[in-house]
Every structure is written in C-alpha cells, then in structure tokens.
Design an enzyme around this catalytic site. Structure first.
Site, mmCIF file in Angstrom:
data_model
loop_
_atom_site.group_PDB
_atom_site.id
_atom_site.type_symbol
_atom_site.label_atom_id
_atom_site.label_comp_id
_atom_site.label_asym_id
_atom_site.label_seq_id
_atom_site.Cartn_x
_atom_site.Cartn_y
_atom_site.Cartn_z
ATOM 1 N N TRP A 181 36.090 41.028 46.503
ATOM 2 C CA TRP A 181 36.311 42.238 45.713
ATOM 3 C C TRP A 181 35.397 43.325 46.263
ATOM 4 C CZ3 TRP A 181 32.837 45.215 42.851
ATOM 5 C CH2 TRP A 181 33.419 46.298 42.182
ATOM 6 N N GLU A 222 40.895 40.408 45.381
ATOM 7 C CA GLU A 222 40.943 40.858 43.981
ATOM 8 C C GLU A 222 41.162 42.365 43.876
ATOM 9 O OE1 GLU A 222 38.152 40.703 39.942
ATOM 10 O OE2 GLU A 222 37.443 39.839 41.831
ATOM 11 N N LYS A 224 41.917 46.051 41.564
ATOM 12 C CA LYS A 224 41.394 46.737 40.385
ATOM 13 C C LYS A 224 42.156 48.049 40.211
ATOM 14 C CE LYS A 224 37.022 47.652 38.057
ATOM 15 N NZ LYS A 224 35.545 47.576 38.140
ATOM 16 N N ASP A 255 42.578 39.686 37.590
ATOM 17 C CA ASP A 255 41.471 39.817 36.638
ATOM 18 C C ASP A 255 42.001 40.532 35.410
ATOM 19 O OD1 ASP A 255 39.228 41.106 35.225
ATOM 20 O OD2 ASP A 255 38.000 40.350 36.862
ATOM 21 N N HIS A 258 41.150 44.250 34.934
ATOM 22 C CA HIS A 258 41.329 45.169 36.055
ATOM 23 C C HIS A 258 42.644 45.927 36.037
ATOM 24 C CE1 HIS A 258 38.081 43.510 39.011
ATOM 25 N NE2 HIS A 258 37.595 43.845 37.832
ATOM 26 N N HIS A 282 40.794 35.518 36.862
ATOM 27 C CA HIS A 282 39.525 35.887 36.247
ATOM 28 C C HIS A 282 39.792 36.303 34.807
ATOM 29 C CE1 HIS A 282 36.720 36.828 39.916
ATOM 30 N NE2 HIS A 282 37.104 35.572 39.852
ATOM 31 N N ASP A 290 37.460 48.505 31.862
ATOM 32 C CA ASP A 290 37.016 47.212 32.393
ATOM 33 C C ASP A 290 35.549 47.008 32.063
ATOM 34 O OD1 ASP A 290 36.768 44.843 33.841
ATOM 35 O OD2 ASP A 290 36.242 45.916 35.666
ATOM 36 N N ASP A 292 34.147 44.247 30.739
ATOM 37 C CA ASP A 292 33.663 42.878 30.922
ATOM 38 C C ASP A 292 32.991 42.321 29.674
ATOM 39 O OD1 ASP A 292 34.239 42.186 33.801
ATOM 40 O OD2 ASP A 292 33.186 44.075 34.077
ATOM 41 N N ASP A 322 34.809 36.165 34.106
ATOM 42 C CA ASP A 322 34.139 37.325 34.694
ATOM 43 C C ASP A 322 33.768 38.299 33.582
ATOM 44 O OD1 ASP A 322 33.144 39.376 36.165
ATOM 45 O OD2 ASP A 322 34.910 39.700 37.400
#
Length: 414
Positions: A181, A222, A224, A255, A258, A282, A290, A292, A322
C-alpha cells in the site's frame, strides 16, 4: 453445556450443524495487525513523521515501545481468542540493534518475530513494506514519484520486503501475504492523472519481477479512495489495482475503510473472486472517512463475512484487520476487533443456507426474508461460548478481566 445443547437444537431445527460451524470458525485464522499495539510507531528512527493520511487519535497509557513489549501484548490477546491466528507486521517493526535503511532490510532483522511466531504456535506471519513515515515519502509520493531516484529507493524497499515475507513463509510452513500500500496522490485536482499511474505500474513490475515460491509467499496490492492530503486523486485507485492484480496474478486487497463511506465491500467480493484466484481482506471500520475505528459486528462487517461464507470463498480469502485506536486499552481494541470479525463469521456459518437457497431458487422471497430475520433471533452467543470452551479461552465478557489485570500488572508500569 445444557445451554449449548438447547441452542444446538434450535439451529438443527433449521438444518444447521453448529458443531460444523464451530469447526470452521476455529480453522479460519485472522491476521492481527501489529500497528494497533503501538500506534503505528514501529522500531526504527528515520526522521519521518507518520503523515501520509494516517492519524492515530488518543493517548491511552501503556503503548508498546519495544518489540518484546509488543510481542508480550500480542501473546496476551491471543490467549483470549478462540482458534489459531496470524500476526501482520510492517517493515518498520524490525527487531535489531542495527541502524538499517529501509531498502537494506533483510530477513535477519525479523528473525526474533519468526522465532516468536513458531514458539507461540501461530498460524503464520504476514508482512507489509512501509511506504510512509520516512523523509523520502514526506511529499506524499513513493512508487509513483516523479524523481526516478526516489522511485528506485521504494522499489528496493518493496523487493526487500518480499524476500522477508518469503523467508517468514518458508520458516513457518505457511505462505506470508506481503501487501503493498502506498499513500501517493494529490490534495487538489491534478493536471495529469495518467503519468503517475504509468510510473506506479512500471515500479510494481520491477517490484514483482523476481518470482517467489507461492508456497512461501503471496503478493497483494491495496487500493484506496482518498486520504488526508490526497483528497482529490489517489494514484493506486481500486480500478488501477484491480486491473493490475488480474493482469499480473497478484492478490487484490479490499480494505473496508478504503471506499466511499456508503459503499460496502461485501458487494465486491463475489465479482472480484470470479476473476481473481485469491483475495486479501482488510476488515476496518470507517466512520465518515477512513478513520480505522475498532471493528465491531455491525451491518457492514456482518455482510462481508456473510458473503465469504455464502460464496464458499473462505478458502480463497486471507482475512486481516486494519485499525488503530489509542483512545482505549490497545489490547481490548485488538480483542474486540477480532472477536467481532469471528462472531460475524460464526453468524454467517450458522445461517440456514440450504433453506435460504431453496426459497430463493423457488422464487419464494417471502420465506427467504422471514428465515433471514428469524436467524437473527437465534442464540449465537451460546454457540460462541461453546467455541471458546473448546479453545479453552474466556467465555462471554470474562476476557475483559484478563485485560484489566494485564493493564494493572504490566501496562501501568511502562
């Protein structure tokens, strides 16, 4: 056991085998992410700030500051979880007294992690090059940087990371997934969207040029949607990486944080796996962006795991977490996130799949919806507690007592 026997019968009445569901749950590893334990600090000092759209909020006491502390914290969490799991490392988590630049890291700098994983009977290790928090990433570009010398540096770093991942996989007897990433992108609208992607594609070709044994190592890329500092353009978009992954036979990474906040990646799983051999997942929780957040068993998480089960994709999907939250006890965040993912998986495994498909194939959407809603009322908690008993880990909320004890005995003294 009487509670489990009663719950087992309720599921059996719908044609669901709870013992089989528990067995599948316990055989499905989740890859715990190292960066939750220390707020993405790592154990090197190159002078770079975290940056690159990454932000850890909170200052809860007790963060790990050494590899030994992080390993001890992870061991405590693993004792609270049913099943056998993996641990996911970023390149900045090397364990060495040497001052090592990122393009010179080697497997020897991660040997203590390999030894630890073997000693604790982990399912395996996963790995990530760290293309942020470094002076050569301060302007927000790495593998797509317009300066060839900067691109070359990050290519060397990613190549070195793949070799480390392969060494981990060979030593532990299970393939390491090494996930690339990068934060590259523009805060405002660029004049040229193509050239950075051409540079990124060329860099990735060089990164993946050396063929590694898939029995030891798997590559993933990955995407985003946007980040802080790259709100208008991200070089490695979903479309770019999906195309690159399919063309070059590497794993696409989805993800859940993302994409657009209203977009759930459960809708993408079956489409991607029609054409990709394998998938890296993820599990995260974006809140408006995003951000997390710690994973919980909300509708989005449930939908993702349900899709893996309904499509029979578990054997082709690598599940990792993640998120990073420093506003609460970090071990609790790990535990809550993994348990939420596992409970979402268990709920999916306990669906009356056969009856749902039969109703759908017969065009009986009334019965389909009624069964889906009825399933929500069945005693999932009793099946979860039985899974915990079979793994000899704490049932219910009793794991929190262990975390609080560890906090008093260990974290508070750091």
């Amino acid at each position: 056991m009487p509670h489990y026997d009663s719950a087992k019968q309720q599921y059996a009445d719908l044609g669901v085998d709870t013992d089989a569901a528990i067995a599948t749950l316990l055989a499905t590893p989740v890859s715990l992410h190292c960066w939750q334990g220390d707020d993405v600090a790592g154990f090197e000092n190159t002078g770079g700030e975290l940056g690159s759209g990454l932000a850890v909020t909170g200052n809860y006491p007790g963060a790990a500051t050494t590899p030994d502390q992080l390993r001890a914290d992870a061991e405590q969490v693993l004792k609270l979880l049913p099943g056998k799991h993996r641990f996911n490392l970023h390149a900045i988590y090397l364990d060495t007294d040497e001052k090592v630049e990122r393009d010179a890291i080697e497997p020897q700098h991660f040997r203590p992690w390999i030894d630890w994983a073997r000693a604790n009977n982990l399912h395996g290790l996963d790995f990530n090059p760290t293309c942020f928090a470094h002076p050569k990433a301060d302007d927000g570009f790495t593998l797509s940087h317009p300066d060839a010398s900067v691109r070359d540096f990050w290519v060397r770093h990613c190549r070195a990371s793949r070799k480390i991942g392969a060494a981990m996989g060979e030593a532990l007897g299970t393939p390491t997934v090494t996930n690339v990433w990068i934060p590259d992108g523009y805060k405002d609208s660029p004049a040229d969207r193509l050239a950075p992607r051409q540079r990124l594609s060329d860099s990735l070709d060089r990164v993946f040029e050396e063929k590694l044994d898939p029995g030891h190592h798997l590559d993933a890329v990955e995407s985003k949607l946007f980040g802080i500092g790259s709100e208008s353009y991200v070089v490695g978009s979903h479309e770019f990486y999906l195309g690159y992954a399919l063309k070059n036979h590497v794993l696409p990474t989805l993800d859940s944080g993302h994409f657009h906040p209203t977009e759930c990646i459960s809708e993408k799983v079956s489409a991607v796996l029609m054409f990709a051999d394998r998938l890296l997942l993820h599990v995260s929780r974006g809140v408006r962006w995003d951000s997390d957040h710690v994973v919980i068993r909300n509708d989005a998480t449930s939908a993702i795991l349900r899709e893996l089960v309904r499509g029979d994709f578990l054997g082709r999907t690598h599940i990792g977490l993640d998120f990073f939250d420093a506003s609460i006890n970090r071990l609790a965040a790990w535990t809550i996130g993994v348990q939420a993912t596992q409970k979402a998986l268990l709920a999916a495994l306990l669906e009356p799949a056969g009856r749902l498909r039969d109703a759908e194939n017969q065009g009986d959407f009334t019965t389909r919806l009624a069964l889906q809603e009825h399933s929500r009322d069945l005693p999932l908690g009793e099946i979860w507690n039985e899974a915990c008993r079979r793994s000899e880990v704490p049932e219910g909320l009793s794991w929190l007592n262990e975390v609080k004890r560890y906090e008093a005995d260990v974290l508070a003294k750091r």
